[in-house]
Scaffold this active site. Structure first.
Site, PDB file in Angstrom:
ATOM      1  N   GLU A  50       1.316  -1.334   0.560  1.00 40.76           N
ATOM      2  CA  GLU A  50       0.126   0.090  -0.409  1.00 40.76           C
ATOM      3  C   GLU A  50       0.707   0.840  -0.191  1.00 40.76           C
ATOM      4  O   GLU A  50       2.272   1.127   0.431  1.00 40.76           O
ATOM      5  CB  GLU A  50      -0.795   0.293   1.401  1.00 40.76           C
ATOM      6  CG  GLU A  50      -2.242   1.053   1.107  1.00 40.76           C
ATOM      7  CD  GLU A  50      -2.461   1.337   2.731  1.00 40.76           C
ATOM      8  OE1 GLU A  50      -2.272   0.424   3.368  1.00 40.76           O
ATOM      9  OE2 GLU A  50      -3.456   1.500   2.841  1.00 40.76           O
ATOM     10  N   LYS A 119      -9.076   2.856  -1.467  1.00 39.76           N
ATOM     11  CA  LYS A 119      -9.651   2.460  -0.664  1.00 39.76           C
ATOM     12  C   LYS A 119     -11.191   3.340  -0.532  1.00 39.76           C
ATOM     13  O   LYS A 119     -11.045   4.424   0.173  1.00 39.76           O
ATOM     14  CB  LYS A 119      -8.459   2.723   0.453  1.00 39.76           C
ATOM     15  CG  LYS A 119      -8.503   1.859   1.991  1.00 39.76           C
ATOM     16  CD  LYS A 119      -7.667   2.315   2.666  1.00 39.76           C
ATOM     17  CE  LYS A 119      -6.734   1.467   4.340  1.00 39.76           C
ATOM     18  NZ  LYS A 119      -5.698   2.221   4.636  1.00 39.76           N
ATOM     19  N   CYS A 153      -6.060  -2.804   2.871  1.00 43.11           N
ATOM     20  CA  CYS A 153      -5.440  -2.627   4.618  1.00 43.11           C
ATOM     21  C   CYS A 153      -6.540  -2.637   5.094  1.00 43.11           C
ATOM     22  O   CYS A 153      -7.003  -3.901   5.265  1.00 43.11           O
ATOM     23  CB  CYS A 153      -4.337  -1.511   4.684  1.00 43.11           C
ATOM     24  SG  CYS A 153      -3.834  -1.340   5.863  1.00 43.11           S
TER      25      CYS A 153
HETATM   26  O1  LIG Z   1      -6.628  -2.579  10.696  1.00 47.01           O
HETATM   27  C1  LIG Z   1      -5.607  -1.998  11.266  1.00 47.01           C
HETATM   28  O2  LIG Z   1      -5.301  -2.253  12.401  1.00 47.01           O
HETATM   29  C2  LIG Z   1      -4.755  -1.087   9.949  1.00 47.01           C
HETATM   30  C3  LIG Z   1      -4.853  -0.840   8.943  1.00 47.01           C
HETATM   31  C4  LIG Z   1      -3.916   0.027   8.598  1.00 47.01           C
HETATM   32  O3  LIG Z   1      -3.062   0.494   8.647  1.00 47.01           O
HETATM   33  C5  LIG Z   1      -4.386   1.156   6.974  1.00 47.01           C
HETATM   34  O4  LIG Z   1      -5.602   0.872   6.862  1.00 47.01           O
HETATM   35  O5  LIG Z   1      -3.609   1.355   6.440  1.00 47.01           O
END
Ligand SMILES: O=C(O)CCC(=O)C(=O)O
Length: 267
Positions: A50, A119, A153
């Site tokens: 990401e 996202k 993510c």
């Molecule tokens: O949900 C999480 O613990 C991490 C999510 C995260 O770091 C993100 O989406 O950038």
């Protein structure tokens, strides 16, 4: 024309991203990509993590983000054509007229953009909502005749999105991430659950290294539709390789007919 569905070789670039330094990240990505395509057999799909172009330099993201993804797409189009690989190009910080999006692009072997996904769920623990715009539609794609989905993510904490993609025909789910310590347990458990409940491959590429006070554990993973871990990286920067066989999705769905047994009218 797309080739018939067959086992695919995937290579995940578990990369250390330098926050706020796109030039360094483009360089490192190029090196890891060269390493990935030099493998034998050559991968069909190479995947990145990401926000690999900028990292989470959110306070400067307007200035750092790639306008309309032009720099990224020009370079990656060339890579894809030269090496004849599909690129599941992680996600990038992409500047559009109405703000910055966290957008994943998919390029085919000809270097053409086949899909994109921004996202949907912004991660408030890292104040993403203050700096980024949220996407407004799920991410679907098809490569070599195989339907797949994308989530980025934090999205994996939303099982309803993965189920929606599976109901739409996805047999594989690609997850670029920058998932930090100390939540390795959540990462492994959520990815495995998404694979088991939807009986599909989950192919998740995380970053590694540190960014300010935040450290990232890597542990990129490929999990099969039965929930078995096919490959898992450690914490080091690496190219993680595996073979995924889309036919296994059908076999597992035949073994336990979860999709036929759903009772959505009741819940
Ligand atoms: O949900 C999480 O613990 C991490 C999510 C995260 O770091 C993100 O989406 O950038």
């Amino acid at each position: 024309m797309d080739e018939p569905s067959r086992p695919l070789h995937v290579a995940l670039l578990q990369m250390n991203i330098k926050a706020g330094d796109p030039d360094a990240n483009f360089r490192r990505l190029g090196e890891l990509l060269e390493e990935a395509v030099a493998g034998d057999p050559k991968p069909d799909i190479v995947m990145f993590p990401e926000m690999w172009n900028t990292g989470y330099a959110l306070d400067r993201i307007e200035e750092l983000a790639d306008p309309q993804g032009k720099r990224t797409l020009a370079l990656l189009g060339e890579y894809a054509r030269k090496h004849q690989v599909h690129l599941l190009a992680g996600s990038i910080a992409e500047r559009r007229d109405d703000g910055v999006y966290n957008t994943a692009y998919v390029l085919d072997r000809a270097g053409a953009v086949r899909a994109s996904y921004s996202k949907i769920h912004l991660f408030r623990l890292m104040e993403e909502e203050k700096h980024l715009q949220a996407g407004d539609r799920p991410g679907t794609l098809e490569l070599d005749g195989i339907a797949a989905g994308m989530m980025i993510c934090y999205d994996i904490r939303f099982p309803e999105l993965a189920r929606r993609l599976a109901l739409g025909g996805a047999r594989m789910l690609f997850v670029p991430a920058e998932w930090p310590n100390p939540r390795l347990h959540h990462w492994r458990t959520l990815l495995t659950a998404r694979a088991i409940e939807n009986q599909m491959y989950v192919i998740a590429c995380n970053r590694t290294g540190t960014s300010g006070a935040t450290s990232f554990f890597g542990h990129s993973m490929i999990i099969d539709p039965w929930g078995e871990v096919v490959a898992e990286a450690g914490e080091a920067e690496t190219v993680l390789r595996a073979v995924v066989d889309p036919a296994l999705t059908e076999e597992v769905r035949g073994r336990i007919p979860v999709f036929e047994d759903r009772r959505p009218a009741l819940y």
